[in-house]
Design a protein around this motif. Structure first.
Motif, PDB file in Angstrom:
ATOM      1  N   PHE A  65       0.800  -1.156  -0.001  1.00  0.00           N
ATOM      2  CA  PHE A  65      -0.028  -0.146  -0.069  1.00  0.00           C
ATOM      3  C   PHE A  65       0.787   1.212   0.126  1.00  0.00           C
ATOM      4  N   VAL A  66       0.803   2.022  -1.074  1.00  0.00           N
ATOM      5  CA  VAL A  66       1.545   3.359  -1.308  1.00  0.00           C
ATOM      6  C   VAL A  66       0.538   4.552  -1.181  1.00  0.00           C
ATOM      7  N   HIS A  67       0.862   5.495  -0.603  1.00  0.00           N
ATOM      8  CA  HIS A  67      -0.195   6.685  -0.366  1.00  0.00           C
ATOM      9  C   HIS A  67       0.590   8.077  -0.513  1.00  0.00           C
ATOM     10  N   ARG A  68      -0.160   9.357  -0.990  1.00  0.00           N
ATOM     11  CA  ARG A  68       0.237  10.442  -0.762  1.00  0.00           C
ATOM     12  C   ARG A  68      -0.579  11.023   0.265  1.00  0.00           C
ATOM     13  N   ARG A  69       0.202  11.765   1.303  1.00  0.00           N
ATOM     14  CA  ARG A  69      -0.355  12.205   2.380  1.00  0.00           C
ATOM     15  C   ARG A  69      -1.095  13.659   2.056  1.00  0.00           C
ATOM     16  N   THR A  70      -2.160  14.039   2.852  1.00  0.00           N
ATOM     17  CA  THR A  70      -2.801  15.133   2.678  1.00  0.00           C
ATOM     18  C   THR A  70      -2.066  16.444   2.880  1.00  0.00           C
ATOM     19  N   ALA A  71      -2.368  17.524   2.029  1.00  0.00           N
ATOM     20  CA  ALA A  71      -1.708  18.767   2.533  1.00  0.00           C
ATOM     21  C   ALA A  71      -1.768  19.155   3.558  1.00  0.00           C
ATOM     22  N   LYS A  98      -1.401  17.733   6.494  1.00  0.00           N
ATOM     23  CA  LYS A  98      -0.934  16.928   7.598  1.00  0.00           C
ATOM     24  C   LYS A  98       0.243  17.744   8.606  1.00  0.00           C
ATOM     25  N   MET A  99       0.560  17.411   9.641  1.00  0.00           N
ATOM     26  CA  MET A  99       1.476  18.419  10.398  1.00  0.00           C
ATOM     27  C   MET A  99       2.710  18.118   9.929  1.00  0.00           C
ATOM     28  N   VAL A 100       3.148  17.185   9.696  1.00  0.00           N
ATOM     29  CA  VAL A 100       4.577  16.648   9.166  1.00  0.00           C
ATOM     30  C   VAL A 100       4.515  15.968   7.794  1.00  0.00           C
ATOM     31  N   PHE A 101       5.440  16.250   7.081  1.00  0.00           N
ATOM     32  CA  PHE A 101       5.764  15.929   5.574  1.00  0.00           C
ATOM     33  C   PHE A 101       4.306  16.046   4.546  1.00  0.00           C
ATOM     34  N   PRO A 102       3.785  16.986   4.855  1.00  0.00           N
ATOM     35  CA  PRO A 102       2.538  17.195   3.991  1.00  0.00           C
ATOM     36  C   PRO A 102       2.647  17.021   2.442  1.00  0.00           C
ATOM     37  N   SER A 103       1.809  16.316   1.654  1.00  0.00           N
ATOM     38  CA  SER A 103       1.554  15.972   0.466  1.00  0.00           C
ATOM     39  C   SER A 103       2.776  15.183  -0.053  1.00  0.00           C
ATOM     40  N   ARG A 104       3.547  14.263   0.533  1.00  0.00           N
ATOM     41  CA  ARG A 104       4.511  13.586   0.376  1.00  0.00           C
ATOM     42  C   ARG A 104       3.898  12.035   0.409  1.00  0.00           C
ATOM     43  N   TYR A 105       4.459  11.239  -0.323  1.00  0.00           N
ATOM     44  CA  TYR A 105       4.389  10.014  -0.648  1.00  0.00           C
ATOM     45  C   TYR A 105       5.033   9.148   0.487  1.00  0.00           C
ATOM     46  N   ASP A 106       4.256   7.915   0.807  1.00  0.00           N
ATOM     47  CA  ASP A 106       4.727   7.044   1.746  1.00  0.00           C
ATOM     48  C   ASP A 106       4.173   5.683   1.284  1.00  0.00           C
ATOM     49  N   ALA A 109      13.920   4.939  -6.291  1.00  0.00           N
ATOM     50  CA  ALA A 109      15.268   5.010  -7.149  1.00  0.00           C
ATOM     51  C   ALA A 109      15.139   6.387  -7.872  1.00  0.00           C
ATOM     52  N   GLU A 110      14.020   6.445  -8.595  1.00  0.00           N
ATOM     53  CA  GLU A 110      13.548   7.777  -9.202  1.00  0.00           C
ATOM     54  C   GLU A 110      13.610   8.930  -8.354  1.00  0.00           C
ATOM     55  N   SER A 111      13.391   9.041  -7.247  1.00  0.00           N
ATOM     56  CA  SER A 111      13.195  10.098  -6.344  1.00  0.00           C
ATOM     57  C   SER A 111      14.726  10.190  -5.843  1.00  0.00           C
ATOM     58  N   ALA A 112      15.547   9.396  -5.468  1.00  0.00           N
ATOM     59  CA  ALA A 112      16.890   9.671  -5.199  1.00  0.00           C
ATOM     60  C   ALA A 112      17.657  10.353  -6.242  1.00  0.00           C
ATOM     61  N   ALA A 113      17.205   9.858  -7.333  1.00  0.00           N
ATOM     62  CA  ALA A 113      18.198  10.389  -8.580  1.00  0.00           C
ATOM     63  C   ALA A 113      17.467  11.862  -8.872  1.00  0.00           C
ATOM     64  N   GLY A 114      16.439  12.456  -8.161  1.00  0.00           N
ATOM     65  CA  GLY A 114      16.321  13.929  -8.368  1.00  0.00           C
ATOM     66  C   GLY A 114      14.942  13.996  -8.999  1.00  0.00           C
ATOM     67  N   GLY A 115      14.081  12.769  -9.385  1.00  0.00           N
ATOM     68  CA  GLY A 115      12.967  12.947  -9.924  1.00  0.00           C
ATOM     69  C   GLY A 115      11.739  12.365  -9.379  1.00  0.00           C
ATOM     70  N   GLY A 116      10.797  12.078 -10.017  1.00  0.00           N
ATOM     71  CA  GLY A 116       9.553  11.238  -9.693  1.00  0.00           C
ATOM     72  C   GLY A 116       9.087  11.969  -8.174  1.00  0.00           C
ATOM     73  N   TRP A 117       8.286  10.856  -7.463  1.00  0.00           N
ATOM     74  CA  TRP A 117       7.718  11.341  -6.322  1.00  0.00           C
ATOM     75  C   TRP A 117       8.656  11.743  -5.181  1.00  0.00           C
ATOM     76  N   VAL A 118       7.932  12.730  -4.125  1.00  0.00           N
ATOM     77  CA  VAL A 118       8.923  13.050  -3.140  1.00  0.00           C
ATOM     78  C   VAL A 118       8.353  12.259  -1.980  1.00  0.00           C
ATOM     79  N   TRP A 119       9.096  11.552  -1.413  1.00  0.00           N
ATOM     80  CA  TRP A 119       9.059  10.586  -0.277  1.00  0.00           C
ATOM     81  C   TRP A 119       8.914  11.417   1.160  1.00  0.00           C
ATOM     82  N   THR A 120       8.356  10.575   2.142  1.00  0.00           N
ATOM     83  CA  THR A 120       8.723  11.093   3.656  1.00  0.00           C
ATOM     84  C   THR A 120       9.958  10.495   3.945  1.00  0.00           C
ATOM     85  N   PRO A 121      10.991  11.471   4.236  1.00  0.00           N
ATOM     86  CA  PRO A 121      12.087  10.880   4.631  1.00  0.00           C
ATOM     87  C   PRO A 121      12.336   9.845   5.852  1.00  0.00           C
TER      88      PRO A 121
END
Length: 179
Positions: A48-54, A56-64, A150-162
């Motif tokens: 299950f992969v999702h995008r957090r709502t805008a 959220k108190m921490v990491f809004p709009s990021r993927y997890d 891997a796409e995100s680590a290369a500077g593209g794609g989804w922005v993930w929660t750290p």
């Protein structure tokens, strides 16, 4: 009661409770607290992969790739994992998530971070994610998930929660050692 008013256990570097504070104070002052991360798999073993709502108190709009959240004051990690998984996936009757390992997440920009316990659960039920927490979701096989990371680590794609990325990298390392 708002999310910022929720009372959390504040813990030391050894995960021992030293006091309690509101979530808002814990976030504002960078107080170390506890979180549960649950990797939810469907009947086809997809994650299950999702995008957090805008909002959220921490990491809004990021993927997890984990559902989960803070452990409330006096709550066990195990109870928080089941509660958070059922709330965020919008299901009831999940089996208890299986604990895999714990680690101290420390953010790169400073702050004390949070003690994190990582779990896994099988969710064969149809999900109806909590709209206050999740604004988009899907299930991905691990190959596709790894490609997106891997796409995100290369500077593209989804922005993930750290913190989710840190938990996922540790999970992969634990599995590689056990294989």
């Amino acid at each position: 009661m708002s999310a910022a008013d929720e009372i959390l256990d504040i813990v030391d570097e050894n995960d021992h409770v030293v006091r309690q504070a509101s979530r808002g104070e814990a976030y504002e002052k960078g107080l170390r607290h506890r979180c549960a991360f649950i990797l939810a798999r469907d009947a086809d073993d997809r994650v299950f992969v999702h995008r957090r709502t805008a909002t959220k108190m921490v990491f809004p709009s990021r993927y997890d790739m984990f559902v989960g959240g803070v452990v409330g004051a006096g709550e066990s990690y195990d109870d928080a994992a089941l509660r958070e998984a059922e709330e965020e996936l919008g299901v009831s009757g999940l089996p208890r998530p299986v604990p895999l390992f714990s680690f101290l997440y420390e953010p790169e920009g400073g702050g004390r971070g949070w003690w994190s316990r990582v779990y896994e659960v099988r969710c064969a039920l149809p999900v109806s994610p909590q709209v206050e927490e999740i604004d988009w979701h899907t299930f991905l096989d691990e190959e596709e998930l790894d490609r997106r990371v891997a796409e995100s680590a290369a500077g593209g794609g989804w922005v993930w929660t750290p913190d989710g990325l840190a938990a996922y990298e540790r999970l992969k390392a634990v599995r590689a050692r056990g294989a």
